[in-house]
Design a protein around this motif. Structure first.
Motif, PDB file in Angstrom:
ATOM      1  N   SER A 240       0.829  -1.207   0.000  1.00 30.72           N
ATOM      2  CA  SER A 240       0.000   0.000   0.000  1.00 30.72           C
ATOM      3  C   SER A 240       0.861   1.253   0.000  1.00 30.72           C
ATOM      4  CB  SER A 240      -0.924   0.015   1.221  1.00 30.72           C
ATOM      5  OG  SER A 240      -1.813  -1.072   1.179  1.00 30.72           O
ATOM      6  N   ARG A 241       2.004   1.212   0.707  1.00 27.57           N
ATOM      7  CA  ARG A 241       2.866   2.387   0.786  1.00 27.57           C
ATOM      8  C   ARG A 241       3.496   2.686  -0.564  1.00 27.57           C
ATOM      9  NH1 ARG A 241       6.714   1.254   5.954  1.00 27.57           N
ATOM     10  NH2 ARG A 241       7.109   3.497   5.867  1.00 27.57           N
ATOM     11  N   ARG A 249      -4.986   2.949  -4.595  1.00 30.93           N
ATOM     12  CA  ARG A 249      -5.478   2.383  -3.333  1.00 30.93           C
ATOM     13  C   ARG A 249      -5.713   0.899  -3.577  1.00 30.93           C
ATOM     14  NH1 ARG A 249     -10.607   4.356  -1.299  1.00 30.93           N
ATOM     15  NH2 ARG A 249      -9.976   4.082   0.861  1.00 30.93           N
ATOM     16  N   LEU A 250      -5.264   0.057  -2.663  1.00 29.63           N
ATOM     17  CA  LEU A 250      -5.296  -1.383  -2.881  1.00 29.63           C
ATOM     18  C   LEU A 250      -6.298  -2.075  -1.959  1.00 29.63           C
ATOM     19  CD1 LEU A 250      -1.438  -2.035  -3.055  1.00 29.63           C
ATOM     20  CD2 LEU A 250      -3.024  -1.863  -4.971  1.00 29.63           C
ATOM     21  N   PRO A 251      -6.782  -3.244  -2.358  1.00 33.82           N
ATOM     22  CA  PRO A 251      -7.659  -4.042  -1.478  1.00 33.82           C
ATOM     23  C   PRO A 251      -6.838  -4.820  -0.450  1.00 33.82           C
ATOM     24  CG  PRO A 251      -7.464  -5.087  -3.626  1.00 33.82           C
ATOM     25  CD  PRO A 251      -6.651  -3.836  -3.695  1.00 33.82           C
ATOM     26  N   ILE A 252      -6.034  -4.070   0.318  1.00 37.30           N
ATOM     27  CA  ILE A 252      -5.057  -4.693   1.218  1.00 37.30           C
ATOM     28  C   ILE A 252      -4.968  -3.900   2.522  1.00 37.30           C
ATOM     29  CG2 ILE A 252      -2.550  -4.985   1.544  1.00 37.30           C
ATOM     30  CD1 ILE A 252      -2.385  -5.769  -1.415  1.00 37.30           C
ATOM     31  N   GLU A 253      -4.864  -4.631   3.641  1.00 41.82           N
ATOM     32  CA  GLU A 253      -4.463  -4.036   4.914  1.00 41.82           C
ATOM     33  C   GLU A 253      -3.168  -4.706   5.351  1.00 41.82           C
ATOM     34  OE1 GLU A 253      -7.531  -4.604   7.821  1.00 41.82           O
ATOM     35  OE2 GLU A 253      -8.923  -3.209   6.856  1.00 41.82           O
ATOM     36  N   SER A 254      -2.278  -3.967   5.990  1.00 45.59           N
ATOM     37  CA  SER A 254      -1.047  -4.559   6.516  1.00 45.59           C
ATOM     38  C   SER A 254      -1.278  -4.997   7.957  1.00 45.59           C
ATOM     39  CB  SER A 254       0.104  -3.547   6.452  1.00 45.59           C
ATOM     40  OG  SER A 254       0.444  -3.299   5.109  1.00 45.59           O
ATOM     41  N   MET A 342      -8.346  -8.624   0.777  1.00 51.30           N
ATOM     42  CA  MET A 342      -9.750  -8.637   1.175  1.00 51.30           C
ATOM     43  C   MET A 342     -10.387 -10.028   1.077  1.00 51.30           C
ATOM     44  SD  MET A 342     -11.025  -5.857   2.313  1.00 51.30           S
ATOM     45  CE  MET A 342     -10.138  -4.374   2.753  1.00 51.30           C
ATOM     46  N   PHE A 398     -12.724  -8.032  -7.113  1.00 52.46           N
ATOM     47  CA  PHE A 398     -13.801  -7.650  -6.190  1.00 52.46           C
ATOM     48  C   PHE A 398     -14.895  -6.900  -6.940  1.00 52.46           C
ATOM     49  CE2 PHE A 398      -9.773  -7.845  -3.938  1.00 52.46           C
ATOM     50  CZ  PHE A 398     -10.054  -8.880  -3.070  1.00 52.46           C
ATOM     51  N   ALA A 399     -14.472  -6.019  -7.841  1.00 54.25           N
ATOM     52  CA  ALA A 399     -15.445  -5.274  -8.627  1.00 54.25           C
ATOM     53  C   ALA A 399     -16.244  -6.220  -9.528  1.00 54.25           C
ATOM     54  CB  ALA A 399     -14.729  -4.214  -9.473  1.00 54.25           C
ATOM     55  N   MET A 403     -14.227 -13.171  -6.127  1.00 52.22           N
ATOM     56  CA  MET A 403     -13.267 -13.312  -5.045  1.00 52.22           C
ATOM     57  C   MET A 403     -12.740 -14.745  -4.982  1.00 52.22           C
ATOM     58  SD  MET A 403     -15.502 -10.862  -4.325  1.00 52.22           S
ATOM     59  CE  MET A 403     -16.724 -10.928  -3.037  1.00 52.22           C
ATOM     60  N   ASN A 411     -14.964  -9.675   3.186  1.00 50.41           N
ATOM     61  CA  ASN A 411     -13.922  -8.643   3.076  1.00 50.41           C
ATOM     62  C   ASN A 411     -13.433  -8.170   4.440  1.00 50.41           C
ATOM     63  OD1 ASN A 411     -16.329  -7.456   3.715  1.00 50.41           O
ATOM     64  ND2 ASN A 411     -16.059  -5.678   2.401  1.00 50.41           N
ATOM     65  N   GLN A 412     -12.971  -9.104   5.248  1.00 49.98           N
ATOM     66  CA  GLN A 412     -12.458  -8.774   6.590  1.00 49.98           C
ATOM     67  C   GLN A 412     -11.033  -9.344   6.680  1.00 49.98           C
ATOM     68  OE1 GLN A 412     -14.256  -6.857   8.764  1.00 49.98           O
ATOM     69  NE2 GLN A 412     -12.392  -6.843   9.973  1.00 49.98           N
ATOM     70  N   ASN A 414      -8.448  -9.312   8.568  1.00 49.78           N
ATOM     71  CA  ASN A 414      -7.824  -9.927   9.745  1.00 49.78           C
ATOM     72  C   ASN A 414      -8.443 -11.279  10.097  1.00 49.78           C
ATOM     73  OD1 ASN A 414     -10.230  -8.915  10.636  1.00 49.78           O
ATOM     74  ND2 ASN A 414      -9.423  -7.902  12.454  1.00 49.78           N
TER      75      ASN A 414
END
Lengths: 416, 95
Positions: A240-241, A249-254, A342, A398-399, A403, A411-412, A414
Motif C-alpha cells: 500500500s505504501r 489504493r489497494l484491497p489490502i491491509e497490513s 480482502m 472484487f469489482a 473473489m 472482506n475482513q 484480519n
C-alpha cells in the motif's frame, strides 16, 4: 568448483579470508527493460525466471535494505499446496513442483525437506470438508492422504487426542509438503539472477514513480531516477505504501503475524502439524528448535512486532494440542508485516497504469508461493498476459464479484 | 496495547474486536449514480497508511460500545479514543 570440503578446510586454516561475495554490488544504470521493486524472495525469483526462462536480462532489482531482509527471512518456512479453490490450487501446486526441482535448478542448497504437513480435524463436518479439499487437490495434480485417529495415534503419540474441546478425529496429510531453509532461497535466486546479468541494487529505496499520460516510464529512487520500459512492484507487506506513490489504493491491509522458536530439542516432530481449530501450527527445524505460530494480531500494523495477548493465545493453542511443548523454553519470537488482502488471496496483475505491474497481497502464505510467484510474474512481464495458473489473481476481482475466498470470511482481512 | 475508553478508562486491547479503518463510518449513498463504484471502494479498497490511522474497535468483552481509536501503525501508540457514535453524529451520520 566454488565450494568443496578441501576449500572449507583451506579457508578454515587461513582465517576464512578467501570467500568472495556471490553476487555483484553494481551502481544503478539510468535505464532498464524491467525494474523490479523489492529484493525479497518473490522479486529475486521474478528476476531469476525473467533471465532464465525468458532471456530478459537487462533487469534491475531495487531493494530498500538488503536482499532477504524482509519476510523471506522472517517466515516459518513451510511449503505446501493444500488449497481448495480452482483460482488457487493449480498455482500452489505449480509452486510445490518448482520447489521440488529448485535446488537442482539454481544449484544451491536450500535444504528443501518434504517432511509432510498434517491438518488436524475434530468433527464429522470438518472430515467432510477436508476430504473435499483433498479431492480438489487431486484434481490439480497434488497429493493428499486422509489419516484416521488410529493411524495418527500410532504416528504422533504425543498429541492430545482426547482434548475435551477439540478431540482429534483424524487429519489430512500432504506428504509432499515440508520446510525449506528460507534465507538460502533468497541467496540462490539472487546468485542465479546476478550471474545471468541482473543488477541487484541494495540500499536503493523507491521514492516515486515517473508517470506521464497514464504510462509508467520509470521510478525515482534514493540513488537517482531510473527509467524502465516496465516497472514491477513486488513489495508484499508494504504494497500500500509503494502503490500510494503511484496514486493507487489497494484491497489490502497490513497486519502483523508473530512466530516463535524454542531452544533446540532432539527430533520430536516428523513433519509440520497444524491445529486450525486452536490457531496453532508447528514444525521442527533442522537445528532442533520448534518453530510455531498462530493468528494475526488482528489490527493494522507496520511495526514488525506484535503484542502479548497473541503470544498467550498461541502458547495456549500449543498446550492444548501438544502438551509436551510446555517443557520447551522459548528462545525468540518476532513479527512480520503481511499484505492481508480482502479475500485472503494474492494478486499478480497489471495495473490501470501502462507499464506498471503489481504482485502482492500474499497474506501469511507468501513463502510457499515464492517460486511460482516469480515464475508467473516473469510470464506476465515478458508476455503481457497472465500465466494460465494465475488468471484469477486479478486486482479487479472484487469489482467483478470473483473473489478467491478460501475461508469464506468476506472482506475482513484480519479473519483470513 | 491499552485503549483508554472514554467511559470506562484504560482497558486491555484484548477485550476489543478490531474492525478496520474508521472510514467505514462513511457509508456511500446507495442512490448515487456511481453507487457501484463507491461501494466497491468502500467495501474493498483501503488507505492502509504507515503512521496515524483512525480505526473502529468494538468493546465486545465490555460495554459493547464502538470506538474510534487514533493509533500509529508504526509504533502502536494510541493518541485519541472517541465513542464512534459521537464521531458519526459529528459527521451527520447517526441519529
Amino acid at each position: 568448483m566454488r565450494y568443496s570440503a578441501l576449500r572449507i578446510l583451506k579457508e578454515g586454516l587461513t582465517g576464512n579470508k578467501g570467500w568472495k561475495p556471490v553476487w555483484r554490488d553494481p551502481e544503478p544504470k539510468s535505464e532498464y527493460d524491467v525494474v523490479i521493486i523489492g529484493g525479497g524472495g518473490h522479486g529475486l525469483a521474478t528476476a531469476y525466471y525473467l533471465a532464465k526462462e525468458y532471456g530478459i536480462t537487462n533487469v534491475a532489482v531495487l531493494e530498500k535494505g538488503w536482499i532477504g531482509s524482509g519476510n523471506v527471512g522472517r517466515n516459518t518456512t513451510i511449503i505446501r499446496s493444500n488449497y481448495l479453490l480452482p483460482g488457487n490450487e493449480p498455482f500452489y501446486e505449480l509452486s510445490l513442483k518448482l520447489w521440488e526441482g529448485l535446488e537442482q535448478d539454481f544449484n544451491y542448497n536450500a535444504m528443501i525437506s518434504q517432511r509432510s504437513i498434517l491438518n488436524l480435524l475434530h468433527s464429522d463436518g470438518q472430515r467432510d470438508a477436508f476430504i473435499r479439499r483433498g479431492n480438489a487437490m487431486f484434481l490439480a495434480g497434488a497429493d493428499a492422504e486422509y489419516a484416521d485417529a488410529d493411524q495418527l495415534r500410532a504416528e504422533l503419540p504425543f498429541l492430545d487426542f482426547d482434548n475435551a474441546r477439540f478431540p482429534i478425529k483424524g487429519g489430512l496429510y500432504q506428504r509432499r509438503g515440508g520446510t525449506v531453509r528460507h534465507d538460502a532461497v533468497a541467496w540462490g535466486f539472487a546468485r542465479g539472477a546476478d550471474s545471468r546479468g541482473v543488477d541487484i541494487i541494495q540500499n536503493c529505496e523507491v521514492t516515486g514513480f515517473d508517470i506521464e499520460g497514464g504510462v509508467c516510464r520509470g521510478v525515482e529512487t534514493s540513488r537517482g531516477p531510473i527509467r524502465a520500459r516496465k516497472v514491477a512492484m513486488c513489495v508484499a507487506g508494504s504494497s500500500s505504501r509503494v502503490a500510494a506513490q503511484a496514486g493507487m489504493r489497494l484491497p489490502i491491509e497490513s497486519h502483523v503475524l508473530q512466530a516463535f522458536v524454542t531452544e533446540g530439542l532432539k527430533p520430536v516432530l516428523p513433519g509440520v502439524i497444524t491445529f486450525g481449530a486452536g490457531h496453532f501450527y508447528v514444525s521442527q527445524s533442522d537445528k532442533g528448535g520448534l518453530v510455531f505460530g498462530g493468528d494475526l494480531d488482528g489490527y493494522n500494523s507496520y511495526a514488525q512486532r506484535g503484542n502479548l495477548p497473541v503470544v498467550e493465545d498461541v502458547a495456549e493453542g500449543g498446550m492444548a494440542i501438544m502438551p509436551m511443548i510446555g517443557r520447551a523454553r522459548l528462545l525468540r519470537s518476532w513479527g512480520g508485516v503481511m499484505d492481508m488482502s480482502m479475500d485472503g488471496s494474492p494478486f499478480i496483475d497489471r495495473t490501470h497504469i501502462a507499464g506498471l505491474y503489481f504482485n502482492g497481497g500474499w497474506c501469511y502464505g507468501g513463502f510457499k508461493a515464492t517460486p511460482a510467484s516469480g515464475w508467473c510474474y516473469a510470464h506476465l512481464l515478458a508476455r503481457d498476459a497472465p500465466h494460465p495458473v494465475a488468471t484469477e489473481m486479478r486486482l479487479d476481482r472484487f469489482a467483478r464479484g470473483h473473489m478467491i475466498d478460501e475461508k469464506g470470511m468476506g472482506n475482513q482481512p484480519n479473519l483470513h | 496495547m491499552i485503549i483508554n475508553h472514554p467511559l470506562l478508562g484504560p482497558r486491555d486491547a484484548a477485550e476489543f474486536v478490531y474492525l478496520g479503518d474508521a472510514a467505514l463510518i462513511d457509508r456511500p449513498d446507495w442512490q448515487a449514480k456511481d453507487a457501484a463504484e463507491q461501494f466497491h471502494a468502500y467495501g474493498y479498497l483501503r488507505d492502509n497508511p504507515a503512521g496515524i490511522h483512525q480505526e473502529l474497535w468494538y468493546h465486545e468483552q465490555g460495554d459493547r460500545s464502538w470506538l474510534v481509536v487514533t493509533r500509529d501503525t508504526l509504533t502502536h501508540e494510541i493518541t485519541d479514543v472517541q465513542i464512534a457514535r459521537d464521531v458519526a453524529r459529528s459527521r451527520g451520520r447517526s441519529a
